[in-house]
Design an enzyme around this catalytic site. Sequence first.
Site, short mmCIF file in Angstrom:
data_model
loop_
_atom_site.label_atom_id
_atom_site.label_comp_id
_atom_site.label_asym_id
_atom_site.label_seq_id
_atom_site.Cartn_x
_atom_site.Cartn_y
_atom_site.Cartn_z
N LYS A 13 28.57 9.02 11.28
CA LYS A 13 27.71 10.20 11.06
C LYS A 13 26.52 10.18 12.02
O LYS A 13 26.18 11.17 12.65
CB LYS A 13 27.22 10.24 9.60
CG LYS A 13 28.35 10.26 8.58
CD LYS A 13 27.84 10.32 7.15
CE LYS A 13 27.10 9.09 6.65
NZ LYS A 13 27.93 7.87 6.58
N ARG A 86 25.01 13.42 -1.36
CA ARG A 86 25.78 12.21 -1.67
C ARG A 86 26.26 12.19 -3.11
O ARG A 86 26.95 11.25 -3.50
CB ARG A 86 24.88 11.01 -1.46
CG ARG A 86 25.23 10.19 -0.25
CD ARG A 86 24.24 9.07 -0.19
NE ARG A 86 24.74 8.00 0.59
CZ ARG A 86 24.52 7.86 1.89
NH1 ARG A 86 23.83 8.75 2.55
NH2 ARG A 86 24.98 6.81 2.51
N ARG A 125 27.06 -3.37 13.74
CA ARG A 125 26.09 -2.35 14.14
C ARG A 125 24.69 -2.92 14.27
O ARG A 125 24.23 -3.73 13.46
CB ARG A 125 26.03 -1.23 13.12
CG ARG A 125 24.93 -0.24 13.51
CD ARG A 125 24.53 0.78 12.49
NE ARG A 125 24.69 0.39 11.13
CZ ARG A 125 25.14 1.21 10.20
NH1 ARG A 125 25.46 2.43 10.51
NH2 ARG A 125 25.25 0.79 8.96
N ARG A 156 20.27 -3.72 9.96
CA ARG A 156 19.79 -3.19 8.68
C ARG A 156 20.06 -4.19 7.56
O ARG A 156 21.12 -4.82 7.54
CB ARG A 156 20.52 -1.87 8.37
CG ARG A 156 19.94 -0.69 9.12
CD ARG A 156 20.80 0.57 9.08
NE ARG A 156 21.45 0.85 7.81
CZ ARG A 156 22.21 1.93 7.61
NH1 ARG A 156 22.40 2.81 8.58
NH2 ARG A 156 22.78 2.14 6.44
N ARG A 167 28.32 -0.48 -0.99
CA ARG A 167 28.10 0.90 -0.53
C ARG A 167 29.41 1.69 -0.56
O ARG A 167 29.42 2.87 -0.90
CB ARG A 167 27.50 0.88 0.88
CG ARG A 167 26.01 0.54 0.86
CD ARG A 167 25.51 0.02 2.17
NE ARG A 167 25.68 0.92 3.28
CZ ARG A 167 25.63 0.55 4.56
NH1 ARG A 167 25.41 -0.71 4.87
NH2 ARG A 167 25.76 1.43 5.51
P1 AP5 Z 1 27.19 4.99 12.53
O1 AP5 Z 1 27.21 6.19 13.41
O2 AP5 Z 1 25.92 4.25 12.35
O3 AP5 Z 1 27.86 5.35 11.10
P2 AP5 Z 1 27.22 6.11 9.84
O4 AP5 Z 1 28.32 6.97 9.28
O5 AP5 Z 1 25.96 6.76 10.22
O6 AP5 Z 1 27.04 4.87 8.89
P3 AP5 Z 1 25.82 4.48 7.92
O7 AP5 Z 1 26.01 3.04 7.60
O8 AP5 Z 1 24.52 4.90 8.50
O9 AP5 Z 1 26.17 5.36 6.70
P4 AP5 Z 1 25.63 5.18 5.27
O10 AP5 Z 1 26.00 6.48 4.68
O11 AP5 Z 1 26.13 3.98 4.59
O12 AP5 Z 1 24.06 4.90 5.49
P5 AP5 Z 1 22.77 5.83 5.42
O13 AP5 Z 1 21.81 5.35 6.43
O14 AP5 Z 1 23.14 7.25 5.39
O15 AP5 Z 1 28.33 4.01 13.10
C1 AP5 Z 1 28.53 2.72 12.51
C2 AP5 Z 1 28.93 1.71 13.61
O16 AP5 Z 1 30.20 2.09 14.14
C3 AP5 Z 1 27.98 1.67 14.81
O17 AP5 Z 1 27.91 0.37 15.31
C4 AP5 Z 1 28.64 2.61 15.83
O18 AP5 Z 1 28.32 2.23 17.17
C5 AP5 Z 1 30.11 2.37 15.53
N1 AP5 Z 1 30.93 3.57 15.75
C6 AP5 Z 1 30.62 4.86 15.41
N2 AP5 Z 1 31.62 5.68 15.74
C7 AP5 Z 1 32.58 4.90 16.28
C8 AP5 Z 1 33.90 5.18 16.81
N3 AP5 Z 1 34.40 6.42 16.82
N4 AP5 Z 1 34.63 4.12 17.27
C9 AP5 Z 1 34.14 2.87 17.25
N5 AP5 Z 1 32.91 2.54 16.78
C10 AP5 Z 1 32.16 3.55 16.29
O19 AP5 Z 1 22.21 5.46 3.98
C11 AP5 Z 1 21.74 4.16 3.70
C12 AP5 Z 1 21.32 4.04 2.25
O20 AP5 Z 1 20.23 4.94 1.98
C13 AP5 Z 1 22.39 4.39 1.20
O21 AP5 Z 1 23.24 3.30 0.94
C14 AP5 Z 1 21.50 4.75 0.01
O22 AP5 Z 1 20.98 3.60 -0.59
C15 AP5 Z 1 20.33 5.49 0.65
N6 AP5 Z 1 20.56 6.93 0.76
C16 AP5 Z 1 20.73 7.64 1.90
N7 AP5 Z 1 20.93 8.94 1.64
C17 AP5 Z 1 20.88 9.06 0.30
C18 AP5 Z 1 21.04 10.17 -0.58
N8 AP5 Z 1 21.31 11.40 -0.13
N9 AP5 Z 1 20.94 9.93 -1.91
C19 AP5 Z 1 20.67 8.70 -2.38
N10 AP5 Z 1 20.52 7.60 -1.62
C20 AP5 Z 1 20.63 7.79 -0.28
MG MG Z 2 23.94 6.56 9.57
#
Ligand code: AP5
Ligand code: MG
Length: 210
Positions: A13, A86, A125, A156, A167
Amino acid sequence: MNIILMGCPGAGKGTQSAKLLQTFPLHHISTGDVLRAEMASGSALGKQIAEIVNQGNLVPDELMITMLENIVKSTDKGIIFDGFPRTVAQAEALDAMMKRLQREITHVIMIDLPQEEVVNRICSRKQCKQCKAIVRVDEKNPAEKCAACGGELYTRPDDTPEKAARRLEVYRNSTLPVKTYYQNSGKYVEVNGNQTPEKVFEDIQKILEK
Ligand code: AP5
Ligand code: MG
């Protein structure tokens, strides 16, 4: 254009949001980044949030919805929602908010990734402290500094195999029902996230340019 980017942890994402910003004049809201900024500020709220996020659990809906509404109101641009909604409660609140603000979600894009890829991606990552670039660090790219700005790369606290598994469990239980919520809206599309980032972006671009 107001786009929801959905997908499990590590689906890409953040990576695809960065690519979208290079092509379309959109405002990116990553609720994960918003929460991490609050944690980094050292505020009392940030400390409470850290206890939840660092265990891989979800921050309460009410808090997330209030935080999000303030950001949405602060921009006239189209928005990329990354990591929100979410839960079904967040999806319902977003619909109501967009209606109130006379805006509309135009696309819900699900980036699909096989679950066996999740831990691997998450555990390799790193993110730049300075420019927030997302970097995959492995044998092929053993980077210590950000290639874009030279900033320090960090891992992270929720990017351990145990927290990634938690997660993913939270994603299955609380976030997958959001897919059902949007599936018949006429706005929902899936893309294969298990391709190169460039190919995933090509597929997203085709959807947006239809
Ligand atoms: P990346 O692009 O970072 O993936 P991502 O989908 O953004 O993954 P996240 O871990 O950020 O998602 P998440 O939903 O768990 O975390 P968030 O920060 O939203 O890519 C990942 C890796 O893969 C990187 O190394 C990249 O280089 C590689 N990659 C990407 N695309 C690739 C490809 N095509 N091929 C190969 N490699 C690739 O949320 C974190 C926490 O915050 C949650 O757990 C929760 O506690 C809280 N939170 C956030 N939003 C909410 C909400 N709305 N409500 C409640 N709690 C929330
Ligand atoms: Mg992300």
